[in-house]
Scaffold this motif. Structure first.
Motif, PDB file in Angstrom:
ATOM      1  N   GLY A   1      45.519 -28.474  -1.530  1.00 51.65           N
ATOM      2  CA  GLY A   1      46.305 -28.897  -0.372  1.00 51.65           C
ATOM      3  C   GLY A   1      47.146 -27.767   0.194  1.00 51.65           C
ATOM      4  O   GLY A   1      47.249 -27.602   1.410  1.00 51.65           O
ATOM      5  N   ALA A   2      47.726 -26.972  -0.689  1.00 48.35           N
ATOM      6  CA  ALA A   2      48.509 -25.812  -0.238  1.00 48.35           C
ATOM      7  C   ALA A   2      47.596 -24.806   0.448  1.00 48.35           C
ATOM      8  O   ALA A   2      47.928 -24.263   1.506  1.00 48.35           O
ATOM      9  CB  ALA A   2      49.228 -25.170  -1.416  1.00 48.35           C
ATOM     10  N   TRP A   3      46.435 -24.562  -0.136  1.00 43.97           N
ATOM     11  CA  TRP A   3      45.460 -23.614   0.429  1.00 43.97           C
ATOM     12  C   TRP A   3      45.054 -24.047   1.831  1.00 43.97           C
ATOM     13  O   TRP A   3      44.999 -23.235   2.752  1.00 43.97           O
ATOM     14  CB  TRP A   3      44.240 -23.529  -0.487  1.00 43.97           C
ATOM     15  N   ASN A   4      44.793 -25.342   1.994  1.00 37.81           N
ATOM     16  CA  ASN A   4      44.332 -25.849   3.288  1.00 37.81           C
ATOM     17  C   ASN A   4      45.430 -25.913   4.334  1.00 37.81           C
ATOM     18  O   ASN A   4      45.151 -25.822   5.528  1.00 37.81           O
ATOM     19  CB  ASN A   4      43.696 -27.234   3.122  1.00 37.81           C
ATOM     20  N   SER A   5      46.673 -26.067   3.921  1.00 34.81           N
ATOM     21  CA  SER A   5      47.742 -26.205   4.903  1.00 34.81           C
ATOM     22  C   SER A   5      48.452 -24.893   5.226  1.00 34.81           C
ATOM     23  O   SER A   5      49.171 -24.822   6.213  1.00 34.81           O
ATOM     24  CB  SER A   5      48.755 -27.241   4.436  1.00 34.81           C
ATOM     25  N   MET A   6      48.248 -23.874   4.428  1.00 36.99           N
ATOM     26  CA  MET A   6      48.970 -22.613   4.654  1.00 36.99           C
ATOM     27  C   MET A   6      48.652 -21.925   5.972  1.00 36.99           C
ATOM     28  O   MET A   6      49.552 -21.348   6.547  1.00 36.99           O
ATOM     29  CB  MET A   6      48.730 -21.617   3.518  1.00 36.99           C
TER      30      MET A   6
END
Length: 186
Positions: free
Chosen positions: A53-58
């Protein structure tokens, strides 16, 4: 490694971003999810999904403070996991109790769902929390953000269990009155 360097790794799409995030915040995210679900397997899966989720939202976000950013993703995943019914079969953790306790002071769906989507309710609760004395705010967050048990909170603050229960009850009542004054239908 500091947060700004970790965020920069995400922005550069470096695989090291996840390794550094896991090293620094793995325990933090695991504690949040495990307290809510009481399942090591579900907690590990949610933590791994948190990194995704962090990877996709960064690319769209550049959080200044990584811990609350990751904690919010982890909590959301834990709630989704709970709603899917899997957590209930494995004991349920503190989440059913936390949701039941907050039921009287947070607006009911669908207006609550819409308000949360808009971020209005979340912002209003944040403003309310800033009005609380530090200990009351900490107890409230430990219970309703981190999903800690009443016994854990009592131990952390060197309080009697009944003192924690009373503090939470009074804070929920204050929150309920605050939200009603702000126009939220409860």
């Amino acid at each position: 490694m500091d947060d700004s360097r970790i965020v920069e790794l995400y922005w550069r799409r470096s695989g090291d971003a996840i390794a550094e995030t896991s090293r620094k915040y793995g325990g933090y995210c695991y504690a949040i999810v495990y307290n809510l679900l009481s399942s090591a397997r579900d907690a590990e899966e949610c933590v791994n999904d948190t990194w995704l989720g962090a990877w996709n939202s960064m690319p769209d976000n550049r959080p200044q403070y990584l811990a609350p950013f990751l904690g919010k993703i982890a909590r959301s995943l834990a709630f989704n996991r709970f709603r899917a019914g899997r957590a209930e079969k494995r004991g349920g953790g503190e989440l059913p109790l936390v949701l039941e306790e907050l039921g009287d002071c947070v607006p009911a769906a669908p207006s609550a769902a819409q308000a949360v989507e808009d971020g209005e309710l979340e912002a209003e609760i944040g403003r309310f929390l800033h009005t609380l004395p530090p200990r009351d705010c900490g107890i409230f967050l430990r219970r309703y953000w981190y999903g800690e048990s009443l016994a854990e909170i009592a131990k952390r603050y060197c309080l009697k269990l009944n003192t924690v229960k009373t503090s939470l009850y009074r804070t929920r009542e204050k929150l309920r009155r605050h939200l009603e004054q702000e126009g939220y239908a409860l």
